[in-house]
Design a protein around this motif. Structure first.
Motif, mmCIF file in Angstrom:
data_model
loop_
_atom_site.group_PDB
_atom_site.id
_atom_site.type_symbol
_atom_site.label_atom_id
_atom_site.label_comp_id
_atom_site.label_asym_id
_atom_site.label_seq_id
_atom_site.Cartn_x
_atom_site.Cartn_y
_atom_site.Cartn_z
ATOM 1 N N ASP A 94 -9.280 -1.875 2.748
ATOM 2 C CA ASP A 94 -8.566 -2.286 3.962
ATOM 3 C C ASP A 94 -8.014 -1.122 4.772
ATOM 4 O OD1 ASP A 94 -8.721 -4.984 4.686
ATOM 5 O OD2 ASP A 94 -7.530 -5.563 2.950
ATOM 6 N N ASP B 196 -2.552 -6.401 -3.618
ATOM 7 C CA ASP B 196 -2.328 -7.487 -2.678
ATOM 8 C C ASP B 196 -1.115 -8.304 -3.092
ATOM 9 O OD1 ASP B 196 -4.576 -6.491 -1.599
ATOM 10 O OD2 ASP B 196 -5.760 -8.339 -1.672
ATOM 11 N N TYR C 23 -4.511 -2.450 12.784
ATOM 12 C CA TYR C 23 -3.197 -2.030 13.264
ATOM 13 C C TYR C 23 -3.271 -1.832 14.773
ATOM 14 C CZ TYR C 23 -0.503 -1.137 8.999
ATOM 15 O OH TYR C 23 0.233 -1.260 7.846
ATOM 16 N N THR D 265 3.029 0.762 3.498
ATOM 17 C CA THR D 265 2.609 -0.044 4.644
ATOM 18 C C THR D 265 1.962 -1.318 4.132
ATOM 19 O OG1 THR D 265 0.555 1.203 4.690
ATOM 20 C CG2 THR D 265 2.230 1.833 6.287
ATOM 21 N N CYS D 266 1.669 -2.225 5.068
ATOM 22 C CA CYS D 266 0.957 -3.454 4.718
ATOM 23 C C CYS D 266 -0.513 -3.247 5.025
ATOM 24 C CB CYS D 266 1.486 -4.644 5.507
ATOM 25 S SG CYS D 266 0.573 -6.164 5.171
ATOM 26 N N ALA D 267 -1.391 -3.567 4.070
ATOM 27 C CA ALA D 267 -2.819 -3.302 4.256
ATOM 28 C C ALA D 267 -3.658 -4.571 4.283
ATOM 29 C CB ALA D 267 -3.323 -2.371 3.161
ATOM 30 N N TYR E 30 -8.713 1.335 -4.615
ATOM 31 C CA TYR E 30 -7.275 1.066 -4.544
ATOM 32 C C TYR E 30 -6.635 1.861 -3.420
ATOM 33 C CZ TYR E 30 -7.637 -1.304 -9.033
ATOM 34 O OH TYR E 30 -7.972 -2.173 -10.029
ATOM 35 N N TYR E 31 -7.254 2.978 -3.069
ATOM 36 C CA TYR E 31 -6.753 3.800 -1.969
ATOM 37 C C TYR E 31 -7.382 3.383 -0.639
ATOM 38 C CZ TYR E 31 -5.522 8.099 0.543
ATOM 39 O OH TYR E 31 -5.024 8.999 1.438
ATOM 40 N N TYR F 13 0.844 -1.194 0.000
ATOM 41 C CA TYR F 13 0.000 0.000 0.000
ATOM 42 C C TYR F 13 0.880 1.244 0.000
ATOM 43 C CZ TYR F 13 -3.671 3.215 1.719
ATOM 44 O OH TYR F 13 -4.553 4.244 1.901
ATOM 45 N N THR G 206 -8.516 -5.367 -5.192
ATOM 46 C CA THR G 206 -7.064 -5.255 -5.102
ATOM 47 C C THR G 206 -6.383 -6.622 -5.066
ATOM 48 O OG1 THR G 206 -7.050 -5.246 -2.697
ATOM 49 C CG2 THR G 206 -7.256 -3.123 -3.785
ATOM 50 N N ASP H 22 5.335 6.867 1.909
ATOM 51 C CA ASP H 22 5.164 5.790 2.890
ATOM 52 C C ASP H 22 4.671 4.518 2.216
ATOM 53 O OD1 ASP H 22 5.850 7.236 5.062
ATOM 54 O OD2 ASP H 22 3.939 7.029 6.115
ATOM 55 N N PRO I 51 -4.338 2.046 7.730
ATOM 56 C CA PRO I 51 -4.839 0.702 7.413
ATOM 57 C C PRO I 51 -5.580 0.081 8.597
ATOM 58 C CG PRO I 51 -2.518 0.923 6.838
ATOM 59 C CD PRO I 51 -2.878 2.098 7.676
ATOM 60 N N PRO J 249 -0.088 4.876 -0.205
ATOM 61 C CA PRO J 249 -1.261 5.752 -0.300
ATOM 62 C C PRO J 249 -1.045 6.972 -1.182
ATOM 63 C CG PRO J 249 -0.484 5.568 1.982
ATOM 64 C CD PRO J 249 0.269 4.567 1.178
ATOM 65 N N PHE K 207 -2.368 3.831 -4.804
ATOM 66 C CA PHE K 207 -2.706 2.441 -5.118
ATOM 67 C C PHE K 207 -2.294 1.509 -3.986
ATOM 68 C CE2 PHE K 207 1.752 2.235 -6.198
ATOM 69 C CZ PHE K 207 2.102 0.925 -5.882
ATOM 70 N N LYS K 208 -2.917 0.362 -3.973
ATOM 71 C CA LYS K 208 -2.421 -0.784 -3.230
ATOM 72 C C LYS K 208 -2.656 -1.997 -4.096
ATOM 73 C CE LYS K 208 -5.069 -0.622 0.475
ATOM 74 N NZ LYS K 208 -6.033 0.441 0.090
#
Ligand SMILES: [Cu+2]
Ligand SMILES: [Cu+2]
Lengths: 215, 511
Positions: free
Chosen positions: B370, A174, B441, A196-198, B366-367, A165, B295, A194, B438, A167, A171-172
Motif C-alpha cells: 500500500d 492492517d 494520499y 501513518t495510515c496505509a 510489510y514495508y 504503518y 498485512t 512516523d 503511502p 516505516p 512493518f505495517k
C-alpha cells in the motif's frame, strides 16, 4: 554456494532484530540481484540488436530455426533455484512476525483506528490520539528501548479498515474491525518514528499521523 | 440498395454502426471505445499528479473528490481500457490468425461490445470514492457505490460472452490442417486469456452481487456485527483480481511475440516453452491471490503458501523474457515503430517484474504494501508493458485497418518520449514507495520527510505530463493519417510478411 549459505545463516540469526534490519538486508540483496540481471539483459539485448540489425545482415529474409533445449533447461533451472532461495530467505522472518502474540512482552500497547485518527494506549496510560486536535501537535507516545512491546492493532468496530504503518520500524499491520493483529517489538533503537495510515479509509485517510518516540 | 447513397465510412451509417457483425469492425469499435476511456482516465491521472506536484492541500482537488478521482482512474484503466483493448485485438486478429471468416457467434459479439456502453456509463457516473478494490466496510457505507457495482457486473458479463466466443472460435473454426500446436502465440494468448475470463469473472460477479445485497438489503456478508468478516471480501475480490492481471497482460504478450518474430525476420525462440509458460502463468495465476493480504492477517502458513506460488510465477515470466530477447539472435532486425514499442514492453515488464519479486518477499511487503512502490510496480507492468504492446499493435495493424500509412517519424518521436516518460513516472513512484509514501494520499505534509517526497512527486508529475505529450503526438498522428495519410498497399513495411497474421492464412482467407 558458500555465498548462498552464509547469506541464509546471517538472516536466520538476525531474526531477533527489529524488522527494519531484516527489511534493509533483504531489500539490498534483491536490489543488487535485480540490478545485476537488468544489466545482463540490457547488454545481451543491445548486443543482439546491434549485431543483427537489418542493415548489417546479408539476407533480409532469414527464417532461422535456431533452437537450444540446453539453454532453455539451463535458465529454467537457474530461475527455479533463485526463486526457491528467495522463498527460503523469508521463512524465518515470517514465522517470527506471525508468532508475536505467543511471546511475553513487558508492555501491552493497544492501537485502534478511527476515521480519522488513532487511539493508542501504552500500558496503563489513558487513551491518547495520534494528534491533539486543538493544538495540532503530536501527542507523546513514548517507548523505552530497554523494554519489549506487544502491539494489539484493531479498528473501531463500527468503522472501516486502516493500516498501522511505522516505516522506520519496518512493518505495517492492517487495523481491521473485529479482528486483532499482533506485532512484537524488541531491541528498539532510540529515535522518533512516523506513523501513518496505509489503507484507504475515506477522505481523511491522508491525515491520521502519529509519532512514536523511543527513548 | 444500390440506389441508396452510402456514406463514405461504414460507421457513419447508424444501422451499420449498431448492427455490425464484422469482426474487424467490432474490433475497431473496441479499440476506439478503449481509446476514449483512456483519454478520460488519463486526464484523471493528470489531475492526481497536478494535485501532488506541491506539498500541502492547495485546493486544486478536495480530499473528498480525490477518492472519486483515483477510483475512477483505476476502475476505468482496468475494465474500460486495457481489457477492452485485448478484446479488440482478439476480434480483429483471431479470425485472420486461424483462417476463419468471422467469430463463432458474430451477433453475440456485437451484443458483448454494446453492453459496454451502459456498463461504462454507470461506472463513470458513480464516481464512488472507494478505491477500485472497494474494501468493505468502507464500500458498504459510501453512497453511489451501487451504480459502480451494477456497471461492473454488466462489463463482466460482456467479458464472459467474449471469452466463450473466442473459445468456440479457436476450437471450431481453425482452417483444416491447422493443429493446436501450430497456432501462433497470439492465438494461444487469447485462448488463455479467455480461460481466465471464463473462470475468474464469475467470482467477481458473485462478490459484487453479495456487496450489492449487503448495501440494499442488509445481507450481512461482510459486516462484523453479524459475525462475518470484511476480510472475506478481500479474499473473494483478489481471487478474481489477481487472475485479472493476466487478462490484461497475456494479450499484450501475444502481440509482442508476433511483432518481435516478424520484425526480426525470425521464428520465435522456444515457441513450445512460450506456450507452456503462458499455461503455467494462467494456472498459477489462480493460486497467488493471498499475496495482496500479507498485512491483513499475518498468519505464517497461508503467507508461506501464497509467497511460494508467487515466486513460482517468476519462473515462466523469466523464461518468456529470455525467449523474446533470444528471438533476435541470428535474425535481421528492422527497427520499425511496432518493434520499438514491443522492446519497450520488455523493458517495462522486466522493471515491473523485479519490483514484483521485491514486494512478494513478505518482510519487504510489510514495508512496501500500500505504498507508491506497489503503484510503480503494476504501472510498469500494465502501462509500461501492456500499453506499450497495445500501441505497437495498433501501429502494426493501422495500415490494414485504414488502408493508409501513418507518419513514421512522428511515430518514432512518440515512442522515444513515451518510453522515457514511463520510466521517469513509474521509477519515480518506486522511489516514493522506498521513501514510504503511502498510496491514495491527497497530500503528504504529515510525513516528516515531505521535502524529499515533494521532489520525487514532482519528477513523477513531469513524467506523467510527458506521457500525455507522447499520447497526444501518437493520437493526432493516427487520427490525421486515418483521414489524410498516404494510401498504402500490401507492403507497409520492408519485412517479408508485413501483416500481423501468417502469410498462408491470409491467402486462404481472402479467397
Ligand atoms: Cu485510516
Ligand atoms: Cu496479485
Amino acid at each position: 554456494m558458500g555465498f548462498l549459505i552464509s547469506m541464509t545463516i546471517k538472516n536466520v540469526s538476525g531474526a531477533q532484530d527489529p524488522y527494519y534490519r531484516t527489511f534493509q538486508y533483504l531489500f539490498d540483496l534483491q536490489l543488487w540481484i535485480s540490478i545485476f540481471l537488468l544489466v545482463a539483459l540490457l547488454i545481451t539485448s543491445f548486443y543482439l540488436m546491434i549485431k543483427y540489425r537489418a542493415s548489417n545482415t546479408e539476407s533480409k529474409h532469414v527464417k532461422n530455426k535456431f533452437h537450444s533445449s540446453n539453454l532453455e533447461i539451463l535458465w529454467t533451472v537457474l530461475a527455479t533455484i533463485l526463486a526457491l532461495w528467495l522463498f527460503f530467505l523469508t521463512i524465518g522472518p515470517v514465522t517470527t512476525f506471525a508468532k508475536a502474540n505467543n511471546k511475553h512482552a513487558d508492555v501491552i500497547v493497544k492501537v485502534r483506528g478511527y476515521q480519522f485518527y488513532w487511539n493508542i494506549t501504552v500500558g496503563d496510560q489513558p487513551w491518547v490520539t495520534g494528534v491533539n486536535f486543538t493544538t495540532g501537535a503530536y501527542n507523546k507516545i513514548v517507548f523505552d528501548h530497554t523494554k519489549t512491546y506487544l502491539l494489539e492493532i484493531t479498528a473501531d468496530v463500527a468503522g472501516v479498515i486502516h493500516s498501522f504503518y511505522v516505516p522506520k520500524l519496518g512493518f505495517k499491520a492492517d487495523a481491521v474491525p473485529g479482528h486483532t493483529n499482533y506485532v512484537y517489538l524488541s531491541n528498539l533503537v532510540p529515535g522518533v518514528y512516523d506513523v501513518t495510515c496505509a489503507e484507504f479509509c475515506g477522505a481523511g485517510h491522508y491525515n491520521m499521523p502519529a509519532r512514536i518516540t523511543v527513548i | 440498395m444500390a440506389t441508396l447513397k452510402r456514406p463514405s465510412y461504414w460507421f457513419m451509417d447508424y444501422r451499420k454502426l449498431f448492427g455490425t457483425i464484422d469482426h474487424k469492425q467490432i474490433g475497431m469499435l473496441y479499440m476506439v471505445f478503449a481509446a476514449v476511456n483512456l483519454t478520460v482516465a488519463g486526464y484523471y491521472a493528470l489531475l492526481i499528479r497536478t494535485e501532488l506536484f506541491n506539498v500541502g492541500l492547495d485546493g486544486f482537488i478536495s480530499p473528498a473528490n480525490y477518492g472519486s478521482i483515483f477510483t475512477m482512474h483505476g476502475t476505468a484503466m482496468i475494465f474500460l481500457v486495457i481489457m477492452p483493448m485485448g478484446a479488440g485485438f482478439g476480434n480483429y486478429l483471431i479470425p485472420l490468425m486461424i483462417g476463419a471468416k468471422d467469430l463463432y457467434w458474430p451477433r453475440w459479439n456485437n451484443i458483448a461490445f454494446w453492453m459496454l456502453i451502459p456498463g461504462a456509463s454507470f461506472v463513470w457516473m458513480s464516481e464512488a470514492p472507494i478505491g477500485w478494490t472497494a474494501y468493505p466496510p468502507l464500500s458498504t457505507t459510501v453512497d453511489s457505490t451501487n451504480l459502480w457495482i451494477i456497471g461492473l457486473i454488466i462489463v463482466g458479463t460482456s467479458s464472459i460472452i467474449g471469452a466463450i466466443n473466442f473459445f468456440l472460435t479457436i476450437f471450431n473454426l481453425r482452417k483444416p490442417g491447422l493443429g493446436m500446436m501450430d497456432l501462433d502465440l497470439f492465438s494461444w494468448a487469447i485462448l488463455f486469456t479467455s480461460f481466465i475470463q471464463l473462470f475468474a469473472t464469475p467470482i467477481i460477479t458473485t462478490a459484487l452481487v453479495m456487496l450489492l445485497f449487503e448495501r440494499i438489503a442488509g445481507a450481512p456478508f461482510f459486516t462484523i456485527t453479524y459475525g462475518s468478516s470484511s476480510l472475506l471480501w478481500q479474499h473473494i475480490f483478489w481471487s478474481y483480481s489477481h487472475p485479472a492481471v493476466y487478462i490484461m497482460i497475456l494479450p499484450a504478450m501475444g502481440i509482442i511475440s508476433v511483432i518481435i518474430g516478424r520484425f526480426s525476420q525470425n521464428h520465435i525462440f522456444g515457441k513450445s516453452s512460450m506456450i507452456y509458460s503462458m499455461g503455467a502463468i494462467t494456472l498459477l495465476g489462480f493460486m497467488v491471490w493471498g499475496h495482496h493480504n500479507f498485512t491483513a492477517s499475518p498468519n505464517a502458513v497461508p503467507n508461506w503458501f501464497f509467497t511460494f506460488t508467487t515466486f513460482l510465477i517468476a519462473i515462466p515470466s523469466g523464461i518468456k523474457t529470455f525467449n523474446w530477447i533470444l528471438t533476435m539472435y541470428k535474425g535481421s532486425i528492422h527497427f520499425e515503430p511496432p518493434l520499438l514499442f514491443a522492446l519497450s514492453f520488455i523493458l517495462g515488464f522486466i522493471l515491473g517484474g523485479f519490483s514484483g519479486v521485491i514486494i512478494n518477499t513478505i518482510p519487504l511487503d510489510y514495508y512496501f504494501h500500500d505504498t507508491y512502490f506497489v503503484v510503480g510496480h503494476f504501472h510498469f507492468i500494465i502501462i509500461g508493458g501492456g500499453l506499450s504492446a497495445i500501441i505497437g499493435g495498433i501501429y502494426f495493424i493501422f495500415p490494414d485497418a485504414t488502408g493508409r500509412m501513418y507518419n513514421k517519424k512522428a511515430a518514432y518521436v512518440h515512442w522515444a518520449i513515451w518510453t522515457v516518460a514511463f520510466i521517469v513516472t513509474f521509477g519515480g513512484m518506486n522511489v516514493l514507495g522506498y521513501l514510504n509514501q503511502p498510496r491514495r494520499y491527497v497530500d503528504y505534509s504529515v510525513l516528516s520527510n515531505y521535502a524529499e517526497l515533494e521532489f520525487w512527486h514532482r519528477v513523477t508529475t513531469i513524467g506523467a505530463y510527458l506521457q500525455a505529450l507522447a499520447f497526444l503526438i501518437g493520437f493526432s498522428n493516427l487520427f490525421y493519417s486515418a483521414i489524410k495519410g498516404p494510401k498504402v498497399g500490401d507492403k507497409p513495411y520492408s519485412i517479408e510478411n508485413p501483416q500481423f497474421w501468417p502469410l498462408e492464412t491470409k491467402e486462404e482467407s481472402s479467397q
